[in-house]
Scaffold this motif. Structure first.
Motif, PDB file in Angstrom:
ATOM      1  N   PHE A  93      -2.068  21.493 -17.141  1.00  0.00           N
ATOM      2  CA  PHE A  93      -2.057  20.344 -15.668  1.00  0.00           C
ATOM      3  C   PHE A  93      -0.647  20.231 -16.029  1.00  0.00           C
ATOM      4  N   LEU A  94       0.592  20.363 -15.115  1.00  0.00           N
ATOM      5  CA  LEU A  94       2.006  19.449 -15.051  1.00  0.00           C
ATOM      6  C   LEU A  94       2.514  19.194 -13.966  1.00  0.00           C
ATOM      7  N   LYS A 190      12.513  21.625 -16.792  1.00  0.00           N
ATOM      8  CA  LYS A 190      12.736  20.160 -16.760  1.00  0.00           C
ATOM      9  C   LYS A 190      11.079  19.476 -17.394  1.00  0.00           C
ATOM     10  N   THR A 191      11.770  18.013 -17.843  1.00  0.00           N
ATOM     11  CA  THR A 191      10.313  17.746 -18.550  1.00  0.00           C
ATOM     12  C   THR A 191       8.433  16.865 -18.080  1.00  0.00           C
ATOM     13  N   TYR A 192       7.809  17.272 -17.643  1.00  0.00           N
ATOM     14  CA  TYR A 192       6.816  17.387 -17.293  1.00  0.00           C
ATOM     15  C   TYR A 192       5.496  16.398 -18.181  1.00  0.00           C
ATOM     16  N   LYS A 193       4.522  15.948 -17.449  1.00  0.00           N
ATOM     17  CA  LYS A 193       3.519  14.959 -17.370  1.00  0.00           C
ATOM     18  C   LYS A 193       2.778  15.835 -17.257  1.00  0.00           C
ATOM     19  N   TYR A 299      -3.197  13.742 -23.409  1.00  0.00           N
ATOM     20  CA  TYR A 299      -2.095  13.015 -21.890  1.00  0.00           C
ATOM     21  C   TYR A 299      -0.310  13.240 -22.984  1.00  0.00           C
ATOM     22  N   LEU A 300       0.485  13.823 -22.540  1.00  0.00           N
ATOM     23  CA  LEU A 300       1.878  14.211 -23.076  1.00  0.00           C
ATOM     24  C   LEU A 300       2.638  14.288 -22.126  1.00  0.00           C
ATOM     25  N   PHE A 334      -4.891  18.878 -32.189  1.00  0.00           N
ATOM     26  CA  PHE A 334      -3.396  19.592 -31.480  1.00  0.00           C
ATOM     27  C   PHE A 334      -1.644  18.640 -31.797  1.00  0.00           C
ATOM     28  N   LYS A 335      -1.098  19.399 -31.513  1.00  0.00           N
ATOM     29  CA  LYS A 335       0.665  19.411 -32.612  1.00  0.00           C
ATOM     30  C   LYS A 335       1.320  19.956 -31.608  1.00  0.00           C
ATOM     31  N   ILE A 336       2.401  19.113 -31.728  1.00  0.00           N
ATOM     32  CA  ILE A 336       3.740  19.476 -31.532  1.00  0.00           C
ATOM     33  C   ILE A 336       4.821  20.394 -32.701  1.00  0.00           C
TER      34      ILE A 336
END
Length: 351
Positions: A93-94, A190-193, A299-300, A334-336
């Motif tokens: 969810f963004l 753009k950057t999203y939550k 959440y990130l 979970f990784k970035i």
């Protein structure tokens, strides 16, 4: 970008996207109706090791519509596939804060909840936008025990192509355990939550849930695993508790249990993230009620150019044997994989 490969036992999975209200993930169970068609059979692709079988549907964005073990409950499948957007799949969810309010980008393999066909699953303000369908699968390949797909998810709000790409891999090992990886490429400007659901499992015939009281990945859990027949301490929640129950922090896995058939779908979840579970038993949500849902969420902030992954394992077993079997699997992570610095404006970064 070359992404077709035979990966090692340990997989990474990155998620699919769906935008929702950031205040919570509250699905409208009353949206389901039995009159909507199941996924087209001619688009099913099944992999198997001879015991465990997993079926993906190409028309529904390569989501998992069936997981069954022929040695458990005579091969019964309890994954819910009566409605586009249920099944087993990752979701995100963004949300973007703008001067004019909030903008949401919703993406997942099967347009979560099938708002088409008269199903107002998220009570979309403009009503039906497109019929029940999944996101395009750009390409896919299946070996007997390995499935690989590249998916171009649609924007759930508009039905148009999104700025994301997923790569899905699943491998069944010789022990009858499936290891999943999704890699998620973020090309948003753009950057999203972001709320990252990794993954969500919807199942029929499920009035019971199970999760460990002791993590397999700590010192005490490692000692217990050395026993020949470990009696894993678990929490069992019965009575078809309504969705959503209060979140609990993951200790490493969760299971949807069909007590009548002595069957459970067990899957690993990243330790420490919040898990939710519950059933939709008071409304017409399934041909085989009660219908249940479990998920774990991260959440990130999602920055342009980032790449994410999550890996998890899944098996079908009995409630008696499943806890020890799933506890032996690699920890879900979970990784970035590629982190990008926030380079967009104040308007885009949600501040």
């Amino acid at each position: 970008m070359s992404i077709r490969h035979r990966f090692p036992r340990r997989l990474s999975l990155c998620c699919c996207l769906v935008v929702a209200l950031f205040v919570g993930f509250e699905m409208n169970a009353q949206a389901y109706s039995k009159r909507f068609p199941p996924p087209p059979v001619d688009k099913n692709v099944t992999i198997s090791n001879g015991g465990l079988s997993i079926t993906f549907n190409i028309a529904w964005g390569a989501s998992v519509i069936a997981i069954a073990n022929k040695n458990v409950a005579n091969g019964l499948n309890i994954v819910d596939s009566n409605d586009v957007g249920r099944e087993l799949q990752p979701c995100q969810f963004l949300m973007l804060k703008q001067m004019s309010g909030f903008k949401g980008v919703v993406v997942n393999p099967t347009q979560a909840g099938a708002q088409g066909g008269g199903q107002p699953f998220y009570r979309h303000p403009k009503g039906v936008i497109f019929a029940q369908k999944g996101s395009p699968v750009v390409r896919w390949k299946a070996d007997p025990d390995h499935f690989h797909a590249v998916i171009k998810p649609l924007d759930y709000n508009t039905g148009n192509p999104s700025n994301w790409v997923y790569v899905e891999d699943a491998l069944i090992d010789s022990q009858g355990v499936a290891h999943f990886r999704y890699t998620f490429y973020n090309h948003e400007p753009k950057t999203y939550k972001m709320i990252n659901i990794i993954p969500t499992l919807n199942s029929d015939r499920t009035g019971t849930f199970m999760y460990p009281l002791l993590s397999p990945y700590g010192q005490a859990g490692a000692a217990l695993l050395k026993q020949e027949n470990p009696n894993w301490p678990v929490k069992v929640v019965t009575g078809a508790p309504p969705w959503p129950q209060k979140p609990v922090n993951s200790e490493g896995w969760i299971a949807n249990i069909d007590s009548d058939d002595n069957l459970g779908i067990f899957y690993t979840t990243p330790v420490g993230l919040g898990q939710r579970f519950g059933t939709y038993s008071d409304v017409e949500v399934s041909d085989r009620a009660p219908m249940a849902q479990t998920y774990v969420a991260a959440y990130l902030d999602a920055h342009p150019g980032e790449i994410y992954s999550v890996e998890f394992s899944i098996l079908v077993s009995t409630p008696q044997q499943g806890p020890a079997l799933i506890s032996k699997q690699p920890a879900a992570v979970f990784k970035i994989l590629q982190k990008a610095p926030p380079a967009d404006s104040e308007e885009g970064n949600g501040q």
